[in-house]
Design a protein around this motif. Structure first.
Motif, PDB file in Angstrom:
ATOM      1  N   THR A  63      34.313  57.113   8.451  1.00 55.84           N
ATOM      2  CA  THR A  63      35.397  56.195   8.401  1.00 55.84           C
ATOM      3  C   THR A  63      34.920  54.603   8.544  1.00 55.84           C
ATOM      4  O   THR A  63      35.545  53.837   8.026  1.00 55.84           O
ATOM      5  N   GLN A  64      34.028  54.418   9.465  1.00 54.97           N
ATOM      6  CA  GLN A  64      33.492  53.095   9.656  1.00 54.97           C
ATOM      7  C   GLN A  64      32.928  52.496   8.089  1.00 54.97           C
ATOM      8  O   GLN A  64      33.428  51.434   7.827  1.00 54.97           O
ATOM      9  N   THR A  65      32.262  53.330   7.545  1.00 55.02           N
ATOM     10  CA  THR A  65      31.805  52.949   6.247  1.00 55.02           C
ATOM     11  C   THR A  65      32.795  52.540   5.127  1.00 55.02           C
ATOM     12  O   THR A  65      32.933  51.682   4.694  1.00 55.02           O
ATOM     13  N   ALA A  66      34.089  53.559   5.284  1.00 53.28           N
ATOM     14  CA  ALA A  66      34.892  53.171   4.529  1.00 53.28           C
ATOM     15  C   ALA A  66      35.740  51.861   4.743  1.00 53.28           C
ATOM     16  O   ALA A  66      36.065  51.023   3.747  1.00 53.28           O
ATOM     17  N   ARG A 120      35.416  43.046  11.566  1.00 51.28           N
ATOM     18  CA  ARG A 120      34.065  43.000  12.687  1.00 51.28           C
ATOM     19  C   ARG A 120      34.778  43.352  13.975  1.00 51.28           C
ATOM     20  O   ARG A 120      33.826  43.982  14.953  1.00 51.28           O
ATOM     21  N   SER A 121      35.783  42.921  14.355  1.00 50.40           N
ATOM     22  CA  SER A 121      36.407  43.252  15.747  1.00 50.40           C
ATOM     23  C   SER A 121      36.639  44.453  16.060  1.00 50.40           C
ATOM     24  O   SER A 121      37.030  45.025  17.123  1.00 50.40           O
ATOM     25  N   VAL A 122      36.664  45.593  14.900  1.00 54.84           N
ATOM     26  CA  VAL A 122      37.043  46.920  15.065  1.00 54.84           C
ATOM     27  C   VAL A 122      35.854  47.771  14.851  1.00 54.84           C
ATOM     28  O   VAL A 122      35.661  49.170  15.136  1.00 54.84           O
ATOM     29  N   ILE A 123      34.773  47.307  14.209  1.00 51.03           N
ATOM     30  CA  ILE A 123      33.743  48.025  13.717  1.00 51.03           C
ATOM     31  C   ILE A 123      32.660  47.923  14.697  1.00 51.03           C
ATOM     32  O   ILE A 123      32.567  46.906  15.383  1.00 51.03           O
ATOM     33  N   GLY A 124      31.943  49.303  15.125  1.00 53.14           N
ATOM     34  CA  GLY A 124      30.839  49.304  15.834  1.00 53.14           C
ATOM     35  C   GLY A 124      29.449  48.601  15.418  1.00 53.14           C
ATOM     36  O   GLY A 124      29.407  48.259  14.289  1.00 53.14           O
ATOM     37  N   ALA A 125      28.675  48.577  16.351  1.00 53.40           N
ATOM     38  CA  ALA A 125      27.352  47.884  15.987  1.00 53.40           C
ATOM     39  C   ALA A 125      26.779  48.217  14.841  1.00 53.40           C
ATOM     40  O   ALA A 125      25.868  47.499  13.961  1.00 53.40           O
ATOM     41  N   GLU A 158      27.564  49.421  11.976  1.00 59.89           N
ATOM     42  CA  GLU A 158      27.878  48.785  10.649  1.00 59.89           C
ATOM     43  C   GLU A 158      28.356  47.464  10.630  1.00 59.89           C
ATOM     44  O   GLU A 158      28.677  46.945   9.501  1.00 59.89           O
ATOM     45  N   ARG A 159      27.979  46.578  11.734  1.00 59.47           N
ATOM     46  CA  ARG A 159      28.528  45.331  11.638  1.00 59.47           C
ATOM     47  C   ARG A 159      27.366  44.349  10.784  1.00 59.47           C
ATOM     48  O   ARG A 159      27.559  43.501  10.276  1.00 59.47           O
ATOM     49  N   ALA A 160      26.142  44.813  10.772  1.00 59.23           N
ATOM     50  CA  ALA A 160      25.163  44.182  10.076  1.00 59.23           C
ATOM     51  C   ALA A 160      25.471  43.884   8.577  1.00 59.23           C
ATOM     52  O   ALA A 160      25.398  42.894   8.191  1.00 59.23           O
ATOM     53  N   ARG A 161      26.177  44.867   7.995  1.00 54.17           N
ATOM     54  CA  ARG A 161      26.670  44.706   6.600  1.00 54.17           C
ATOM     55  C   ARG A 161      27.830  43.476   6.468  1.00 54.17           C
ATOM     56  O   ARG A 161      27.901  42.776   5.576  1.00 54.17           O
ATOM     57  N   LEU A 162      28.686  43.544   7.553  1.00 56.27           N
ATOM     58  CA  LEU A 162      29.643  42.801   7.551  1.00 56.27           C
ATOM     59  C   LEU A 162      28.949  41.177   7.873  1.00 56.27           C
ATOM     60  O   LEU A 162      29.589  40.119   7.241  1.00 56.27           O
ATOM     61  N   GLU A 163      28.159  40.989   8.721  1.00 55.62           N
ATOM     62  CA  GLU A 163      27.685  39.761   9.174  1.00 55.62           C
ATOM     63  C   GLU A 163      26.875  39.100   8.038  1.00 55.62           C
ATOM     64  O   GLU A 163      26.551  37.948   8.005  1.00 55.62           O
ATOM     65  N   GLY A 164      26.134  40.042   7.392  1.00 57.05           N
ATOM     66  CA  GLY A 164      25.352  39.498   6.130  1.00 57.05           C
ATOM     67  C   GLY A 164      26.473  38.781   5.333  1.00 57.05           C
ATOM     68  O   GLY A 164      26.117  37.494   4.894  1.00 57.05           O
ATOM     69  N   GLN A 165      27.388  39.424   4.835  1.00 60.10           N
ATOM     70  CA  GLN A 165      28.506  38.695   4.056  1.00 60.10           C
ATOM     71  C   GLN A 165      28.929  37.576   4.700  1.00 60.10           C
ATOM     72  O   GLN A 165      29.357  36.408   4.119  1.00 60.10           O
ATOM     73  N   LEU A 166      29.460  37.447   5.997  1.00 58.95           N
ATOM     74  CA  LEU A 166      30.130  36.674   6.582  1.00 58.95           C
ATOM     75  C   LEU A 166      29.165  35.588   6.770  1.00 58.95           C
ATOM     76  O   LEU A 166      29.743  34.254   6.664  1.00 58.95           O
ATOM     77  N   ALA A 167      27.909  35.558   7.017  1.00 61.92           N
ATOM     78  CA  ALA A 167      27.049  34.620   7.079  1.00 61.92           C
ATOM     79  C   ALA A 167      26.981  33.549   5.823  1.00 61.92           C
ATOM     80  O   ALA A 167      27.019  32.373   5.879  1.00 61.92           O
TER      81      ALA A 167
END
Length: 723
Positions: free
Chosen positions: A566-569, A598-603, A605-614
């Motif tokens: 679910t996190q991945t989805a 990012r506020s609801v996802i655990g650590a 899976e955050r790396a994928r979000l943070e890379g795009q966010l950067a």
């Protein structure tokens, strides 16, 4: 005769009588009445002993109007009397067909007054008396008809009917034997003869059916009384021999046109049970049920939907449609047209379906048809459900038809075996490939479609996730709902006798109630994920609502052991939406999308979000810094976050150094020397850290030297705010 009725007029009158008789054969009483009126207009005023009256007409085969002349009449007058009597008899038959017995007898009496020695008027007077229930008068008239020089060909049979109604079996049989010797025993009389002789019920029923078909063969396109008579005969045959019968659709059409629609539905229902793969029977039943509905919702809409869904995906039906179209238009019809034809038929059917309030069903017929048709399509994709009869054609239908046929348990076993075969295929495929296909997806969809989950699955496919959640909140039958109350589980009790009927896809699954409950929660999880995506990608995104839906989804995913999945989805959905916004230049929307996720996802899976966010923050920061009207505080904040998320993003590091130096200059010019010093110190620290990631980068080194110079210069400037 020349001064009265000419030979030409008499000929025309005879022709009008012939046409009237033909119209009656077709069941067209209105046309028959007009023809006999024309005949009477030509000869009625000159008929011996005629009196004025209503005109009418009707056919009369073997009427007994032979060439014998009544006493006292010349050849010309006898011809006029014969034609007039024929016309009055026809008029009486029209009245009799309409149920106007007294008026019919009056017409027959006029005919008899003109031709007292003719058998025709006497025969029909006997028939009219039988209609009134005066069996004695009927027998008297029919006996008189038989005593005429030219007896009416049907008088023996009609007198046999009168004897039978009067309870005189022997007399009736004697008349029928005589009629058989005379060659006037038709199919209608044969079933009476068989019944009187005490023949087996099945034989009598067969003769009744033959009599019905004979009545249909004699009727025209309008049918009229012949359709009603055929329907009466078929209904009587059904009472003696319920079947199964061959050619059930033909008999059903006769019942419908004879005003016996409920009997037609019952006949077709039995035929479907005998051979559910016969598309002719199913199609006739579907049409009959669709046209049986009324605004009160008294018709069985579920049966109607079940039949039409089976027709939509029956290959034999569409083959028949193409063949008939090719024959009708004399052109080759491509099979590629079938999907478009099927879609068009389904659309027409959906328009005919009433609202839920008008249908009297738990689910409105429109969605019911969609669920049933989608299930039939999925079943067709796996080759269909084997027929109960060995070697019979497979069934392509939905769960309503499976339940109607009483084959829910068989279908459950079939679906379970299908799951096992798919699992074996997947295991074999995984032995030869690192990425194995997922054939069980077809089974999962089939299982859902053939259950109460099918409605939620349908709604999810239509992007109606909220409605799908509502559908998933109540999966019990009406009995379990009444017993369970609002706090009970959403599925039927383990002891419920209707579970398999409503959920044939689960009938062969161990722990089927638990499995249905878990699958329902899985669909609820999908619905919440979809609702979050909808909120986040709408024209006016509600990131708080999206995050709330996804948090709820993550909680449920732990219970289903699907947390990582679910996190991945969720991350995939967010990244997809952010990329679209980024590509369209809506950088703030992309940032908000990624931040909310990012506020609801655990650590993990955050790396994928943070890379795009950067990357998005860097682009927004650079864009804002290049806008001369924008203050540099926000671009600096974006670039700081970008560097924090991804210190290896060189353009963010370089841009941050430039923006911080510019921000320091702006603060110095505004009179905040301490603010400028602090910003320059931050810039030195940031560029020093950046050089650790990008050693010897000329841009970073040049910037750091420039910033150090600015800081040295500004350190010796007096700060008026500190004095």
């Amino acid at each position: 005769m020349t001064a009265q009725t000419t030979s030409t007029e008499l000929s025309h009158a005879e022709q009008a009588c012939t046409e009237g008789e033909s119209a009656l054969t077709r069941g067209d009483t209105a046309a028959a009445e007009n023809h006999f009126a024309k005949a009477l207009e030509l000869v009625g005023a000159n008929a011996p002993g005629d009196t004025a009256g209503d005109a009418g007409g009707g056919p009369d085969t073997d009427a007994g109007y032979g060439p014998d002349m009544d006493a006292g009449l010349g050849p010309e007058a006898e011809g006029v009397a014969r034609v007039a009597a024929r016309a009055w008899t026809g008029a009486g038959r029209v009245r009799l067909a309409r149920g106007e017995t007294e008026d019919a007898e009056a017409e027959f009496e006029r005919a008899r007054a003109l031709r007292p020695a003719a058998a025709g008027p006497l025969h029909w007077l006997g028939c009219a008396a039988a209609h009134r229930g005066d069996l004695a008068a009927a027998e008297r008239h029919l006996t008189a008809s038989l005593a005429c020089a030219v007896p009416h060909g049907r008088s023996l049979v009609q007198r046999a009917y009168v004897h039978a109604r009067a309870g005189d079996k022997d007399a009736a049989l004697n008349d029928l034997r005589a009629a058989a010797r005379a060659g006037s025993l038709d199919d209608d009389a044969r079933w009476v003869d068989a019944a009187l002789r005490g023949r087996p019920a099945r034989e009598v029923a067969l003769r009744l059916r033959r009599a019905a078909l004979a009545a249909l063969a004699d009727s025209g396109p309008r049918g009229g009384a012949d359709w009603a008579r055929a329907g009466e005969l078929i209904a009587a045959a059904r009472g003696l021999d319920p079947g199964p019968w061959p050619s059930a659709p033909l008999y059903a059409v006769a019942l419908v046109l004879g005003g016996r629609r409920a009997a037609a539905v019952a006949l077709l229902g039995d035929a479907v049970g005998n051979d559910p793969a016969d598309h002719r029977v199913t199609h006739t039943l579907a049409v009959c049920l669709l046209n049986s509905t009324d605004k009160a919702g008294s018709s069985p809409w579920e049966r109607c939907v079940a039949a039409w869904a089976a027709v939509l995906h029956d290959a034999g039906f569409w083959e028949h449609v193409l063949t008939r179209a090719a024959r009708r238009y004399d052109v080759a019809v491509e099979r590629s047209l079938v999907p478009a034809l099927r879609a068009g038929l389904r659309e027409v059917l959906e328009r005919h379906m009433p609202d839920e309030a008008d249908a009297g069903t738990r689910v409105a017929p429109g969605p019911l048809l969609q669920r049933e048709a989608d299930a039939a399509k999925l079943l067709a994709a796996v080759g269909g459900f084997p027929s109960a009869r060995g070697g019979g054609a497979p069934l392509f239908c939905g769960p309503l038809r499976i339940a109607e046929l009483g084959r829910s348990a068989e279908f459950g076993a079939f679906a379970a075996a299908l799951e096992d075969s798919f699992a074996a295929a997947r295991q074999q495929a995984s032995a030869y490939a690192s990425t194995a296909p997922a054939p069980t997806a077809a089974y999962t969809s089939l299982t859902y479609a053939f259950s109460e989950l099918g409605f939620a699955q349908l709604l999810l496919g239509q992007d109606k996730a909220a409605d799908a959640l509502t559908a998933l909140s109540e999966l019990r039958c009406s009995g379990c709902r009444k017993r369970g109350g609002p706090g009970a589980a959403a599925v039927c009790e383990p002891a419920c006798g209707r579970f398999d009927e409503l959920n044939p896809g689960y009938a062969g699954v161990p722990d089927k109630h638990l499995r249905l409950s878990l699958d329902a929660r899985g669909l609820a999880l999908e619905a919440r994920l979809s609702m979050g995506r909808t909120e986040m990608t709408s024209d006016r995104p509600d990131f708080g609502a999206a995050a709330a839906y996804w948090r709820r989804a993550l909680v449920h995913s732990r219970e289903l052991d699907r947390y990582r999945e679910t996190q991945t989805a969720i991350v995939d959905m967010a990244l997809g939406a952010a990329r679209v916004a980024h590509r369209d230049g809506r950088l703030s929307l992309a940032v908000s999308t990624l931040d909310a996720t990012r506020s609801v996802i655990g650590a993990n899976e955050r790396a994928r979000l943070e890379g795009q966010l950067a990357r998005v923050l860097a682009d927004r920061g650079i864009s804002g810094a290049n806008d001369e009207e924008t203050l540099l505080d926000q671009p600096a904040a974006d670039l700081r976050r970008s560097v924090a998320f991804n210190p290896h993003l060189l353009r963010a590091q370089v841009s941050l150094g430039i923006v911080l130096r510019g921000l320091a200059a702006a603060r110095w010019s505004s009179g905040s020397l301490s603010g400028a010093r602090a910003t320059l110190r931050e810039a030195v620290d940031q560029l020093t850290a950046a050089l650790a990631h990008f050693p010897d980068d000329p841009d970073l080194e040049a910037q750091r030297e420039a910033v150090i110079g600015d800081l040295d210069h500004i350190m010796w400037q007096p700060d008026e705010s500190e004095q």
